[in-house]
Scaffold this active site. Structure first.
Site, PDB file in Angstrom:
ATOM      1  N   GLU A   1       0.590  -1.353  -0.193  1.00  0.00           N
ATOM      2  CA  GLU A   1      -0.188  -0.250  -0.038  1.00  0.00           C
ATOM      3  C   GLU A   1       1.262   0.989  -0.418  1.00  0.00           C
ATOM      4  O   GLU A   1       1.985   1.392   0.573  1.00  0.00           O
ATOM      5  CB  GLU A   1      -0.843   0.130   1.124  1.00  0.00           C
ATOM      6  CG  GLU A   1      -1.569   1.460   1.209  1.00  0.00           C
ATOM      7  CD  GLU A   1      -2.541   0.897   2.826  1.00  0.00           C
ATOM      8  OE1 GLU A   1      -2.458   0.545   3.874  1.00  0.00           O
ATOM      9  OE2 GLU A   1      -3.245   2.541   2.856  1.00  0.00           O
TER      10      GLU A   1
ATOM     11  N   ASP B   1       9.450   6.006  15.229  1.00  0.00           N
ATOM     12  CA  ASP B   1       8.671   7.298  14.396  1.00  0.00           C
ATOM     13  C   ASP B   1       9.733   8.040  16.038  1.00  0.00           C
ATOM     14  O   ASP B   1       8.920   7.919  17.171  1.00  0.00           O
ATOM     15  CB  ASP B   1       8.294   7.581  13.891  1.00  0.00           C
ATOM     16  CG  ASP B   1       7.130   9.584  14.156  1.00  0.00           C
ATOM     17  OD1 ASP B   1       6.520   9.690  13.809  1.00  0.00           O
ATOM     18  OD2 ASP B   1       8.496   9.677  14.046  1.00  0.00           O
TER      19      ASP B   1
ATOM     20  N   ASP C   1      10.107  11.929  17.648  1.00  0.00           N
ATOM     21  CA  ASP C   1      10.009  13.179  17.169  1.00  0.00           C
ATOM     22  C   ASP C   1       9.929  14.101  18.090  1.00  0.00           C
ATOM     23  O   ASP C   1      10.124  13.798  19.609  1.00  0.00           O
ATOM     24  CB  ASP C   1       8.343  13.103  17.084  1.00  0.00           C
ATOM     25  CG  ASP C   1       7.667  14.684  16.824  1.00  0.00           C
ATOM     26  OD1 ASP C   1       8.338  15.901  16.731  1.00  0.00           O
ATOM     27  OD2 ASP C   1       6.575  14.771  15.457  1.00  0.00           O
TER      28      ASP C   1
ATOM     29  N   CYS D   1      19.671  21.376  20.790  1.00  0.00           N
ATOM     30  CA  CYS D   1      18.670  20.633  21.161  1.00  0.00           C
ATOM     31  C   CYS D   1      18.706  19.205  19.700  1.00  0.00           C
ATOM     32  O   CYS D   1      18.477  17.627  20.858  1.00  0.00           O
ATOM     33  CB  CYS D   1      16.889  20.083  21.039  1.00  0.00           C
ATOM     34  SG  CYS D   1      16.251  21.437  19.833  1.00  0.00           S
TER      35      CYS D   1
ATOM     36  N   VAL E   1      13.618  12.092  13.808  1.00  0.00           N
ATOM     37  CA  VAL E   1      14.030  10.828  13.069  1.00  0.00           C
ATOM     38  C   VAL E   1      12.651   9.445  12.831  1.00  0.00           C
ATOM     39  O   VAL E   1      12.393   8.805  13.435  1.00  0.00           O
ATOM     40  CB  VAL E   1      15.117  10.343  13.600  1.00  0.00           C
ATOM     41  CG1 VAL E   1      16.493  10.660  13.404  1.00  0.00           C
ATOM     42  CG2 VAL E   1      14.846  10.095  14.565  1.00  0.00           C
TER      43      VAL E   1
ATOM     44  N   ASP F   1       7.346   6.952  19.612  1.00  0.00           N
ATOM     45  CA  ASP F   1       5.728   6.973  19.754  1.00  0.00           C
ATOM     46  C   ASP F   1       5.402   5.038  19.004  1.00  0.00           C
ATOM     47  O   ASP F   1       5.695   4.891  17.513  1.00  0.00           O
ATOM     48  CB  ASP F   1       5.358   7.487  18.515  1.00  0.00           C
ATOM     49  CG  ASP F   1       3.700   8.153  18.340  1.00  0.00           C
ATOM     50  OD1 ASP F   1       2.841   7.451  18.449  1.00  0.00           O
ATOM     51  OD2 ASP F   1       3.705   9.335  17.556  1.00  0.00           O
TER      52      ASP F   1
ATOM     53  N   LEU G   1       3.640   5.227   7.163  1.00  0.00           N
ATOM     54  CA  LEU G   1       5.096   6.167   7.743  1.00  0.00           C
ATOM     55  C   LEU G   1       6.002   6.987   6.223  1.00  0.00           C
ATOM     56  O   LEU G   1       5.893   5.834   5.222  1.00  0.00           O
ATOM     57  CB  LEU G   1       6.111   5.152   8.122  1.00  0.00           C
ATOM     58  CG  LEU G   1       6.714   6.251   9.025  1.00  0.00           C
ATOM     59  CD1 LEU G   1       6.377   7.476  10.370  1.00  0.00           C
ATOM     60  CD2 LEU G   1       8.483   5.021   9.836  1.00  0.00           C
TER      61      LEU G   1
END
Lengths: 435, 504
Positions: free
Chosen positions: A53, A121, A123, A143, A177, A326, A337
């Site tokens: 998909e 994932d 963030d 950071c 990332v 996550d 993703l």
């Protein structure tokens, strides 16, 4: 990235759609290896690519799911035609997603994911409570190292603990990332197994409603946590994060750390000492480091009877530095993703791979943008071979890295897998036929 | 499985008989119709007792005792083989009942797996090893040499759990990590290059995973066959005799021997067995009656359980909620009777300071419509039950979940006080929370806020809401009644036209 630049990026995408699309196919090398099977080997699964998909986010936030293609040319053409702002990759289903409605009748879902890379994932907005330089979608070089640390911890565990080899880390284009684990073993993991791996990595729990966010029970840390602490987290916290973010320099900030100490008398002892020394001390050393040493010596001294206190230092370090994943992204096979090498619509930056062995050197502020690439391509003039078009651009390195460090080994390993299972099948049928 | 010690596979004299059936296939047995139902009901009592115990957050030692008691009370039989028969028959009957929908299968799978896990723990270690070999688990005992090389790490893992590495003859098994997801998730094993090192006492987990996976597949297969059976049964016309012959062999035989009448006899039993166990799911909007948008703000103060109050307050305060919160609150409001258009208006208005109308329509409206079953595959999502909410994992920036579980003690106290719970009651509630009885804590809160008892206990936020409204309305009508009475008295006294008939 200023909004202006982002908008020009968008305009360019619309005007020079064809050129953008030319840049993109190279990014889909990940899928070339599926195509490889389709024609080249008797045992290959011809339908594999067709059951993958894709989803496109078009202009005006139109979102279309369950896109599938029978060949890479079809995929390429569809991308050129539709010029999606974002392309997501989903799982490989049991049947062609475009035909899913025909199968849903069975009652039991015959339309179901059968393979999907193990993905993560990370963030940086999930770290907003521990970084003071930026908030929200902003990222700077102060950071960003939090992401670097996360890559190191997770990558080492995926290879050493879980035995995975084909791992691709990708910059998400703005503030985080993604990680794609593409081993056959990983693609065939069930949802339950994915959730187990995600939980293995999970240390940080809670939010503003609950209190303790990191809790490390037990007299000793699990080998995975211990290794992460001694090899990565401790050094980074003490040498970089503590001084750069000034975590102990003023009351508002050091209160956050003092709050994590379960013993109120110890906390108030330190608080007293620090309130007195508001002015810079005589020594040249950074005030954060000085106070950190004081905190450690109080908590780790032999005087402390309760175990909870001795573990406290690690808990502080973990709560600031340990990766925050996550969980939902990793747990379900059907989670979509963003594809590597996409262009992030808000920043214009390309989602380039990150080399985990050199992740310290990755700089998100110098990642090539779409406008930049178009300029470079225009300057270069038309080339004969579309494949080499990107070589001279700032994307060339990334593509080369992608091919040599990731794609080729993966291709080789997939070939081996197909061949060995083919031979095994032949052997089996020989055995059954022989009598 | 290769085990270091010698292991008798089968020998006529000293066969290691395992007393735990694995329910791989049913033996051909004749069952009387009464027994068909009775056996199933007895087992169902055990499973329901387990479900109850888990819902109350009982610790493993308590569950162990509970299950032992339940089994003794419902499934025991003086003759060992009779007990085994009942065990097997009741399991297979319940399989027929619980295979039919995803939700039923999930519940049955969960309870049977828990039952199996605890019964396995009761077995002797030889019996356990025999069971492990039946499952043909792909793992090996760790050789002495290898053990020496990883001993430190194994010791570290044990100590991290507050245990010590067992004596020198500790047996460890090396298994692909995929086989032991529970142990991996809890970091209770050392993992290296894809292999997990599992201690003997953790082997239970291995076996249970196998059991669960097998049963899960079997349930789906059973469902397919049952659908086929009913189709064939309708076709079969046969005049048969009164005593049922239930062949619990593979379902193909079942097909050919179940007659028309028996289908009539069985179907109601099968229906009754499962429908009584699932509480209402509050997905029918019409059951509840409508609530309009302006009512929401008022009833949120009086009738929302704490979890939803918190989410509601947060969305009004922050003008935003993350996905988990939007789902939990959004579906709850749907169950409360908020229509789709009102829901869209509500979220849009609350988000307005942070999200423009166009952005709202693009990014959030679709999902709200999806929740109401107007998009995509049109599933009408049901509001979350307490069990689901309690087991969720709110992360950074989230406000969903169950406050009794997910809030720190301080924050929870403050929230309860804001709700108007008296300080005495707050102590009782906190006591329940400390013992992990989150739903009981919520029930006590309900009772404190409404001043009346709630015998059924809270299992679902929408149930809290409905019960609360009922009390409010009866309070209202009681109040109105009082008012009416006093009006009549007043008008009677003054000999004037009753005021109440004008404005009531």
């Amino acid at each position: 990235m200023t909004t202006e630049e982002a908008e020009t990026g968008r305009d360019d995408m619309v005007i020079d759609g064809a050129e953008q699309a030319n840049a993109v196919p190279d990014g889909f090398d990940a899928n070339y290896l599926r195509i490889y099977y389709d024609g080249k080997h008797p045992a290959c699964d011809r339908s594999y690519f067709g059951r993958r998909e894709f989803s496109f986010t078009l202009e005006n936030d139109i979102y279309i799911r369950f896109q599938s293609f029978n060949s890479v040319t079809e995929l390429e053409n569809s991308i050129k035609e539709k010029c999606p702002f974002k392309i997501d990759i989903g799982p490989v289903y049991s049947v062609d997603p475009a035909k899913r409605h025909a199968y849903a009748q069975g009652g039991d879902n015959v339309f179901t994911p059968v393979e999907r890379e193990l993905v993560f994932d990370i963030d940086i907005t999930d770290y907003d409570d521990v970084r003071y330089c930026c908030t929200g979608a902003d990222v700077c070089l102060e950071c960003w190292p939090l992401m670097t640390i996360a890559i190191k911890v997770i990558d080492t565990a995926l290879r050493d603990d879980f035995g995975f080899n084909h791992i691709l880390w990708v910059y998400s284009g703005r503030r985080g990332v993604h990680c794609w684990v593409c081993d056959g073993k990983a693609r065939r993991l069930t949802n339950e197994q994915r959730a187990a791996i995600a939980d293995y990595f999970r240390v940080y729990k809670g939010n503003e409603n609950s209190h303790k966010k990191i809790s490390l029970p037990g007299p000793v840390l699990h080998p995975f946590l211990a290794r992460s602490y001694t090899e990565v987290l401790k050094g980074f916290f003490e040498a970089k994060l503590l001084p750069n973010q000034n975590l102990l320099s003023c009351q508002e900030r050091y209160e956050k750390i003092l709050e994590m100490i379960p013993d109120a008398s110890v906390a108030s002892e330190l608080r007293g000492r620090w309130q007195e020394n508001k002015r810079a001390s005589m020594s040249k050393d950074d005030i954060n480091l000085v106070r950190w040493e004081q905190l450690k010596s109080v908590l780790q001294s032999g005087k402390q009877k309760t175990q909870g206190l001795r573990r406290c230092v690690e808990e502080v370090v973990f709560s600031f530095t340990y990766p925050r994943l996550d969980m939902e992204v990793s747990k379900h096979m059907n989670h979509l993703l963003k594809a590597p090498f996409c262009v992030h619509p808000k920043t214009g930056r390309v989602c380039v791979p990150i080399d985990p062995n050199n992740c310290d050197e990755f700089d998100p502020t110098t990642v090539p943008t779409l406008t930049q690439l178009l300029e470079e391509l225009n300057r270069g003039g038309l080339r004969q071979d579309a494949e080499d078009e990107l070589d001279g651009t700032s994307l060339g390195e990334s593509v080369k890295f992608f091919r040599t460090s990731f794609l080729q080994p993966l291709l080789k390993s997939c070939k081996e897998e197909i061949e060995s299972s083919y031979i095994a099948k032949l052997q089996q049928s020989k055995n059954t036929l022989s009598w | 499985m290769e085990v270091v010690q010698s292991h008798r596979k089968s020998s006529s004299n000293n066969v290691i008989v395992s007393t735990l059936p694995l329910y791989r296939s049913a033996p051909p047995l004749e069952v009387r119709l009464e027994d068909f139902e009775l056996f199933a009901m007895d087992r169902l009592r055990v499973l329901k007792g387990i479900s109850d115990g888990l819902g109350r957050g009982k610790k493993p030692e308590e569950m162990e005792k509970l299950i032992a008691d339940l089994w003794k009370a419902n499934m025991r039989h003086p003759q060992a083989n009779e007990e085994a028969n009942k065990d097997i028959i009741s399991h297979f009957v319940l399989r027929l009942v619980y295979c039919r929908t995803e939700e039923l299968r999930k519940w049955f799978l969960s309870m049977e797996t828990t039952l199996f896990r605890y019964r396995f723990r009761f077995q002797s270690s030889e019996a356990q090893r025999a069971l492990m070999s039946e499952f043909k688990l792909p793992y090996k005992a760790v050789s002495n040499a290898e053990f020496e090389s990883v001993k430190d790490k194994l010791g570290q893992v044990a100590r991290s759990m507050g245990q010590t590495l067992a004596a020198a003859d500790a047996i460890f098994y090396k298994v692909p990590f995929e086989e032991v997801p529970e142990l991996v998730a809890g970091r209770r094993v050392f993992i290296h290059k894809g292999h997990a090192y599992v201690a003997m006492n953790q082997v239970v987990s291995l076996v249970v995973t196998q059991f669960r996976s097998y049963l899960s597949k079997a349930l789906i297969l059973t469902n397919r066959r049952v659908v086929g059976i009913l189709a064939i049964v309708i076709i079969l016309v046969d005049i048969s005799f009164l005593v049922l012959r239930g062949y619990l062999t593979n379902p193909r035989k079942w097909t050919s021997t179940v007659r028309e009448q028996e289908k009539d006899r069985l179907a109601p039993i099968v229906e009754a067995l499962c429908t009584s166990y699932l509480g209402p799911d509050y997905s029918q909007e019409n059951e509840v009656g409508e609530i309009s948008l302006k009512d929401i703000y008022q009833i949120a103060k009086t009738s929302f359980p704490l979890c939803m109050r918190h989410l509601f307050e947060k969305v009004r305060e922050d003008h935003h909620l993350k996905h988990g919160g939007r789902m939990q609150l959004g579906l709850f409001l749907k169950g409360v009777g908020l229509k789709l258009d009102d829901a869209l208006a509500f979220w849009k208005a609350e988000f307005a300071p942070k999200v423009s109308a166009e952005r709202f329509d693009k990014e959030y409206a679709y999902n709200i419509r999806h929740n109401y079953g107007r998009e995509g595959k049109r599933t009408d999502y049901t509001p979350y039950s307490c069990q689901k909410i309690i087991s969720s994992t709110p992360g950074v920036g989230d406000h969903h979940g169950c406050p009794y579980r997910h809030f720190s003690e301080e924050n929870l106290r403050a929230a309860l006080v804001r709700m108007g719970v008296s300080s005495r009651a707050v102590e009782d509630v906190m006591d329940k929370v400390r013992n992990r009885h989150y739903q009981l804590a919520c029930t006590l809160t309900f009772e404190a806020v409404h001043g009346s008892s709630c015998d059924a206990g809270i299992n679902h936020p929408n149930q809290y809401f409905i019960d609360s409204q009922r009390i409010m309305q009866s309070k209202d009508s009681a109040y109105l009644l009082e008012l009416k009475k006093s009006c009549q008295v007043f008008s009677f006294a003054l000999d004037e036209e009753p005021l109440c008939s004008v404005w009531l």
